[in-house]
Design an enzyme around this catalytic site. Sequence first.
Site, PDB file in Angstrom:
ATOM      1  N   ARG A  65       7.192 -53.253 -52.408  1.00 50.09           N
ATOM      2  CA  ARG A  65       6.085 -52.310 -52.537  1.00 50.09           C
ATOM      3  C   ARG A  65       5.894 -52.004 -54.013  1.00 50.09           C
ATOM      4  NH1 ARG A  65       8.748 -49.053 -54.885  1.00 50.09           N
ATOM      5  NH2 ARG A  65       6.893 -47.797 -55.213  1.00 50.09           N
ATOM      6  N   GLN A 210       9.675 -42.421 -51.493  1.00 47.73           N
ATOM      7  CA  GLN A 210       9.949 -43.357 -52.595  1.00 47.73           C
ATOM      8  C   GLN A 210      10.585 -42.643 -53.778  1.00 47.73           C
ATOM      9  OE1 GLN A 210       7.105 -43.191 -50.880  1.00 47.73           O
ATOM     10  NE2 GLN A 210       6.045 -45.152 -50.761  1.00 47.73           N
ATOM     11  N   ASP A 251      -2.482 -47.418 -58.103  1.00 47.22           N
ATOM     12  CA  ASP A 251      -2.652 -48.573 -57.215  1.00 47.22           C
ATOM     13  C   ASP A 251      -4.013 -49.220 -57.383  1.00 47.22           C
ATOM     14  OD1 ASP A 251      -0.446 -46.883 -55.801  1.00 47.22           O
ATOM     15  OD2 ASP A 251      -0.310 -48.934 -55.050  1.00 47.22           O
TER      16      ASP A 251
HETATM   17  O1  MRU Z   1       3.140 -47.290 -50.962  1.00 52.81           O
HETATM   18  P1  MRU Z   1       3.793 -47.739 -52.230  1.00 52.81           P
HETATM   19  O2  MRU Z   1       5.220 -47.367 -52.330  1.00 52.81           O
HETATM   20  O3  MRU Z   1       3.560 -49.215 -52.479  1.00 52.81           O
HETATM   21  O4  MRU Z   1       3.011 -46.955 -53.359  1.00 52.81           O
HETATM   22  C1  MRU Z   1       3.358 -47.148 -54.689  1.00 52.81           C
HETATM   23  C2  MRU Z   1       2.654 -46.244 -55.613  1.00 52.81           C
HETATM   24  O5  MRU Z   1       1.817 -45.466 -55.238  1.00 52.81           O
HETATM   25  C3  MRU Z   1       2.955 -46.410 -57.057  1.00 52.81           C
HETATM   26  O6  MRU Z   1       2.783 -45.206 -57.720  1.00 52.81           O
HETATM   27  C4  MRU Z   1       1.993 -47.445 -57.645  1.00 52.81           C
HETATM   28  O7  MRU Z   1       2.056 -48.647 -56.922  1.00 52.81           O
HETATM   29  C5  MRU Z   1       2.253 -47.726 -59.047  1.00 52.81           C
HETATM   30  S1  MRU Z   1       3.833 -48.445 -59.244  1.00 52.81           S
HETATM   31  C6  MRU Z   1       4.048 -49.204 -60.631  1.00 52.81           C
END
Ligand code: MRU
Length: 367
Positions: A65, A210, A251
């Site tokens: 992820r 996370q 993202d």
């Molecule tokens: O759902 P996830 O854990 O993939 O979400 C990740 C995030 O929102 C991070 O903040 C984003 O991907 C930036 S990470 C370098």
Amino acid sequence: MINLMGRNALPRGRFFGDFMRTIEWDSTKKLIKMIDQRKLPRRFEFVTCQTVDQMVEAIRNMTIRGAPALAVAGAYGMALAVRNPQGEIRQFARYAAKQLIDARPTAVNLGWGVNRILKIVDSSEISDSDLAERILKEAHNMAEEDVRINRKLSENGASLIEDGDTIIHHCNTGSLAVVDWGTALGAIRFAHEQGKRIHVLVDETRPRLQGSRLTAWECDQYGIPYEIITDNAAGYFLRSGKVNKVFFGADRVAANGDVANKIGSYMLSLAANANNVPVYSVFPLSTVDLTTKSGDLIPIEERDTSEVLDIEFQGEAVTPLNAKARNPAFDVTPHGLFTGLVTEAGIVYPPFEQNLASCVYNNNLDG
Ligand code: MRU
């Protein structure tokens, strides 16, 4: 497989850089090896993928992820698809591309990575027999680029951090979210390695946690002082006057500078602005989507409600048996709430629409 119970059993600082990356190609066994992010922090295990279907599932269930890591996972997924095509190779590659991109719709990096490989698939100059090798090579290039770019943007982000800062950090944006280094947490790590004394308040980041699972684990690895806070405690700390900055990743960044990031980023940014605490989003330029004009147009992934409902506190379920829930995985922070946006090409300040576009074009990305 390494299986270490208890975080104190994990030696510090050995899991990234020369030793292990979040995702790698095993050239002996001809498969993809990834850290299983569902198992951390108490178990450090690897997952392997030999088929594109396995990679699609690993992306969906968040074994891997984080937006930049997903770009590389998508590229390696394409490499797996053409090694073992079910049918005509280019047709299967296009089918696999769609499966991969649909696995997580908000992080634009996934589509960016897969589309970069599709350019090879679409090239009439490359023969069918060369396709697998060319795609694997490009996936390796992307993994190397990821490390280089993230190190550079981490250095840029670190320039904003002062000795003695207390920073609220949301989600996980460290090495685990990329191939190595990270974005927002990469900047914090860079500043820490420069000798700046930093304290991180780690948002636990419900519902997938996370923050408390991955960011706290990474801080342990690097020796960065931190405390985990519940997401809803952020306002309390921001109002206390003891927080200097808020850092998170992205993202997808729309053309006007609106940022889609992990759910809770918007509320955190509102509380920071109300208390005059600067907010920075840190990301590679591959996260910028100039084709999406504003954050309202960014697709927001809604995940299974079991992530919200199926939790226990002290061994007891916390929700009634037939409870319903909503589970948007991301939200959009409007550009007006940011002090700056940190990229590998430098820090972008308002007016974001104009400055982001020049940053993307000057770095030869098509956005
Ligand atoms: O759902 P996830 O854990 O993939 O979400 C990740 C995030 O929102 C991070 O903040 C984003 O991907 C930036 S990470 C370098």
